[in-house]
Design an enzyme around this catalytic site. Sequence first.
Site, PDB file in Angstrom:
ATOM      1  N   GLU A   1      -2.475  18.070 -17.825  1.00 15.47           N
ATOM      2  CA  GLU A   1      -1.453  17.805 -18.832  1.00 15.47           C
ATOM      3  C   GLU A   1      -1.204  16.311 -18.995  1.00 15.47           C
ATOM      4  O   GLU A   1      -0.795  15.856 -20.070  1.00 15.47           O
ATOM      5  CB  GLU A   1      -0.151  18.518 -18.468  1.00 15.47           C
TER       6      GLU A   1
ATOM      7  N   ASN B   1       0.822  -1.211   0.000  1.00 17.47           N
ATOM      8  CA  ASN B   1       0.000   0.000   0.000  1.00 17.47           C
ATOM      9  C   ASN B   1       0.855   1.260   0.000  1.00 17.47           C
ATOM     10  O   ASN B   1       0.464   2.281  -0.578  1.00 17.47           O
ATOM     11  CB  ASN B   1      -0.941  -0.008   1.203  1.00 17.47           C
TER      12      ASN B   1
END
Length: 445
Positions: A255, A229
């Site tokens: 972007e 994780n």
Amino acid sequence: MPRELITIQVGQCGNQIGRQFWKMALDEHAKNSKDGVFDESMSTFFRNVEHGRDLAPNERIKSLRARAILVDMEEGPVAETLNGPLGELFDSSQFLTDVSGSGNNWAHGYSLYGPQYKEQLHDKLQTATELCDSLQSFFILHSMGGGTGSGLGTYILSLLEDHYPEAYRFTTAIFPSEDDDVITSPYNSMLALHQLTEHADCVLPIENEALFAKVPAQATTAQSFDDMNRIVARVLTHLTSSMRFEGSLNVDLNEITTNLVPYPKLHYLLSSLSPLAAKAPAYAHVRLSHLFGDIFRPANQLIHTNPKTHGVMLACGLLFRGNVQVSDVQSHLDKLKAEMKLIYWNQDGFKIGLCNVASLESSRNAPSVLALSNHGCIVETFERMQKRFLKLYRRKAHVHHYVEYMEPAMFDAALESNRWLIGEYAKLNDAEAHAPVVDRRQPLV
């Protein structure tokens, strides 16, 4: 103007990743905070609250609230977060739970719990968005193999598209291993994948199998999951670093979608990190040549594949943190281009980001990089998913548990969607084989 990001963590896996992510984000901002002042860099993820009201930027930090919504149809994972050291980051308006779970059934999460909790979800989303000045994106953290993460997670995704179409929808989706202990995970994954293809702007698929290979073999099960994780959390903090900190080449999330997704539904980006080790000694003597040498090795990929030998690259983002100069990047980039199979119509398809603030694990501001590549080798992942799905579906095994909540045709629609994805990426991989000869040292005009 700050640009806010709302994180929606769904299901057990999504909430476990969320705990590591929020801890990492807090530690990162604590390391870079100036005299305990709440600056604009923090407002991407957090609000500064006193007596129930948000304070203006550049006030001293009073009480932080995460821009997040925690969802699970079992109480345990969310309760563990709220009762743990991160509990003060959240209040009752930010979580939604049930007690019975989704029975590892996508249709239960999507078709039953989704409509049942639609109004509550909408209210929580509205509350979270109204506390933003310039909302840019939603991040959904979820797994594909269970019922709540796959089903309710993708239902929330469609809800976001309906009500907040201007905000980008990023999802970090954990794909199950072949030996997953949820027998119906192939169904859940295929049904969820169909929704991701239709409704997400950008998907970061991460395979459990690839994550398992990157944690110490001697680690306990709990340690292994924490380590896994943390790797996913590093991807998210690295991806958003340019939104929050200064740099000579900042890259915004808009972007990413503009430069790395040439076809709207082919929005699956492979993640890889270098250095991969999360311990400070691994960063002590890192050079830029090490990063470029490692970033496309199979060992650094978070999908089980080899982008140097399989498929063609459509576009790639290289997001650096730490002490990195653009001139040094360019000299290494030319060599990398010669090693990769680039689609012939985008030979200069690399987006470079340079964030001055190093990652938490960095020693002496040493560099690190996150690569996000839109690459044809992802077809291997979709083919594996389809093989597992058909192994069950040809026998109609467990189908009756699903058609109680959904139309049977949704199975066939999901399978057809996956076949379409495989076909589209295969066409692009094949197009490179028949492309005109291009000098890869020069960008196309």
